[in-house]
Scaffold this active site. Sequence first.
Site, mmCIF file in Angstrom:
data_model
loop_
_atom_site.group_PDB
_atom_site.id
_atom_site.type_symbol
_atom_site.label_atom_id
_atom_site.label_comp_id
_atom_site.label_asym_id
_atom_site.label_seq_id
_atom_site.Cartn_x
_atom_site.Cartn_y
_atom_site.Cartn_z
ATOM 1 N N TYR A 149 0.853 -1.209 0.000
ATOM 2 C CA TYR A 149 0.000 0.000 0.000
ATOM 3 C C TYR A 149 0.885 1.255 0.000
ATOM 4 O O TYR A 149 0.711 2.165 -0.804
ATOM 5 C CB TYR A 149 -0.943 0.020 1.207
ATOM 6 N N ARG A 196 1.536 8.875 12.861
ATOM 7 C CA ARG A 196 1.093 10.175 13.394
ATOM 8 C C ARG A 196 -0.432 10.311 13.264
ATOM 9 O O ARG A 196 -1.100 10.873 14.120
ATOM 10 C CB ARG A 196 1.796 11.301 12.632
ATOM 11 N N ARG A 206 -10.810 4.629 9.032
ATOM 12 C CA ARG A 206 -9.729 4.004 8.245
ATOM 13 C C ARG A 206 -8.631 3.521 9.172
ATOM 14 O O ARG A 206 -8.327 4.141 10.182
ATOM 15 C CB ARG A 206 -9.146 5.012 7.253
ATOM 16 N N PHE A 266 14.703 20.172 -1.620
ATOM 17 C CA PHE A 266 13.358 19.635 -1.878
ATOM 18 C C PHE A 266 13.212 18.233 -1.283
ATOM 19 O O PHE A 266 12.165 17.878 -0.739
ATOM 20 C CB PHE A 266 13.135 19.617 -3.398
HETATM 21 C C1 LIG Z 1 12.194 11.397 -3.638
HETATM 22 O O1 LIG Z 1 10.906 11.507 -3.041
HETATM 23 C C2 LIG Z 1 10.494 12.731 -2.552
HETATM 24 C C3 LIG Z 1 11.325 13.865 -2.543
HETATM 25 C C4 LIG Z 1 10.817 15.084 -2.038
HETATM 26 C C5 LIG Z 1 9.506 15.186 -1.522
HETATM 27 C C6 LIG Z 1 8.685 14.048 -1.534
HETATM 28 C C7 LIG Z 1 7.296 14.095 -0.951
HETATM 29 O O2 LIG Z 1 7.268 15.068 0.101
HETATM 30 C C8 LIG Z 1 5.975 15.553 0.498
HETATM 31 C C9 LIG Z 1 6.155 16.462 1.712
HETATM 32 C C10 LIG Z 1 4.817 17.091 2.077
HETATM 33 O O3 LIG Z 1 3.922 17.200 1.282
HETATM 34 N N1 LIG Z 1 4.688 17.467 3.370
HETATM 35 C C11 LIG Z 1 3.448 18.043 3.880
HETATM 36 C C12 LIG Z 1 3.331 17.754 5.354
HETATM 37 C C13 LIG Z 1 2.629 16.451 5.614
HETATM 38 O O4 LIG Z 1 2.005 15.912 4.654
HETATM 39 O O5 LIG Z 1 2.669 16.015 6.757
HETATM 40 C C14 LIG Z 1 3.500 19.552 3.807
HETATM 41 O O6 LIG Z 1 4.615 20.086 3.967
HETATM 42 O O7 LIG Z 1 2.402 20.104 3.671
HETATM 43 C C15 LIG Z 1 5.041 14.405 0.774
HETATM 44 O O8 LIG Z 1 4.763 14.075 1.932
HETATM 45 N N2 LIG Z 1 4.517 13.754 -0.300
HETATM 46 C C16 LIG Z 1 3.415 12.789 -0.086
HETATM 47 C C17 LIG Z 1 3.887 11.288 -0.060
HETATM 48 C C18 LIG Z 1 4.691 10.987 1.199
HETATM 49 C C19 LIG Z 1 2.632 10.410 -0.059
HETATM 50 C C20 LIG Z 1 4.721 10.961 -1.291
HETATM 51 C C21 LIG Z 1 4.855 14.097 -1.638
HETATM 52 C C22 LIG Z 1 3.841 14.238 -2.585
HETATM 53 C C23 LIG Z 1 4.149 14.656 -3.890
HETATM 54 C C24 LIG Z 1 5.481 14.929 -4.217
HETATM 55 CL CL1 LIG Z 1 5.872 15.474 -5.798
HETATM 56 C C25 LIG Z 1 6.522 14.759 -3.279
HETATM 57 C C26 LIG Z 1 6.206 14.313 -1.998
HETATM 58 C C27 LIG Z 1 9.157 12.829 -2.050
HETATM 59 O O9 LIG Z 1 8.267 11.775 -2.123
HETATM 60 C C28 LIG Z 1 8.609 10.512 -1.650
#
Ligand SMILES: COc1cccc([C@H]2O[C@H](CC(=O)N[C@@H](CC(=O)O)C(=O)O)C(=O)N(CC(C)(C)C)c3ccc(Cl)cc32)c1OC
Length: 348
Positions: A149, A196, A206, A266
């Site tokens: 998943y 979290r 869920r 990033f």
């Molecule tokens: C090489 O891989 C990465 C490198 C940099 C960033 C991310 C990853 O970081 C954010 C960071 C982000 O979105 N943070 C949120 C805070 C939170 O969600 O708790 C924010 O800052 O609002 C994140 O969370 N996700 C969502 C997934 C984890 C599902 C992929 C995410 C969704 C779309 C993209 Cl293009 C990227 C990411 C990466 O993805 C693995």
Amino acid sequence: QKLIANNERKKRCYDFLDKTSRSFSAVIQELDDELRDAICLFYLVLRGLDTIEDDMTLDLDRKCELLRSFDKIIFQRGWNFKENGPNEKDRHLLVDFQIVIEEFLELPKKFQDVIADITNQMGNGMADYASGDHRENTAVATIKDFDLYCHYVAGLVGWGLSDLFAASGLEDPSIAKDKRLSDSMGMFLQKTNIIRDYREDLDDGRQFWPKEIWGKYTDDFAGLVKPENAKTAQAVLSAMVLNVLEHIPDVLTYLKSLKNQSVFNFCAIPQVMAIATLALVFNNQDVYHRNVKIRKGTAVKLIMASTNMDNVVAIFREYIHVLSTKNDAADPNFINISIAVGKAEQWI
Ligand SMILES: COc1cccc([C@H]2O[C@H](CC(=O)N[C@@H](CC(=O)O)C(=O)O)C(=O)N(CC(C)(C)C)c3ccc(Cl)cc32)c1OC
């Protein structure tokens, strides 16, 4: 006139980005020119997919049809979606999705191909999961289910980003070769968020914590919130954290291989926030009652520091130390946590 329309449309996409995730959208906008638009649009396409997956008002067949065809939808000029339930937080994105599609079709083909390929794999993975035997309570049974998943919703994002980094020429093509490292970048973030978000997800009906982990300690997943089950709840929580710790060496190896400063920032910032969150949730039963978050001031300090590998390694070392000081000898997972901490520190 066409030029103005283009600029207006692009601005609308960055407005969507700001609305969906303020802190993270700033980091995306810092990316170098070759990557900024491609990653902004990748993020918005993923958000569109996520909004459909999260919409509990859609009937299953309709949801799966949309998820499995989303990689075709992103090429259909004019497409948008008004069937979302009223409370969907990213509803406005899908209502005006034609704007995202127009901009997506302006991207170089090499970026479109990566985004379409990941969207295809993720959409089908989400649909398989939604229509599988999780249909009733979306409970995740085995650790294998849990990893599959998280691979679908997060590991694939790591794969796609590594492909975009390589295609842009800002990073060496080898960044996209080791799929396990890219996968771990998503697994670490997603699994930390799943720990979290225990309470929030439980209230939404869920469950993502795998029964193979919590089933060793209790047969009542929702009962972990009861004070009389605190000892069991602590053991379950440490077993979950133990599973996430395994990804740390891969995450640090991936970050160490990055060359471009804007790509490093990033990639590093979310991982640094995740290790801080993991240390915070470890042995912290507030997780069962509310969404625990690191303090804003701490988050700002971490973001400012995540600009080079030495700082990132120092931050990981600090939080792994915090985690080991919180490790409780009475916890059945005490030894395994100590071993995992040792392995992570060894890498460092
Ligand atoms: C090489 O891989 C990465 C490198 C940099 C960033 C991310 C990853 O970081 C954010 C960071 C982000 O979105 N943070 C949120 C805070 C939170 O969600 O708790 C924010 O800052 O609002 C994140 O969370 N996700 C969502 C997934 C984890 C599902 C992929 C995410 C969704 C779309 C993209 Cl293009 C990227 C990411 C990466 O993805 C693995």
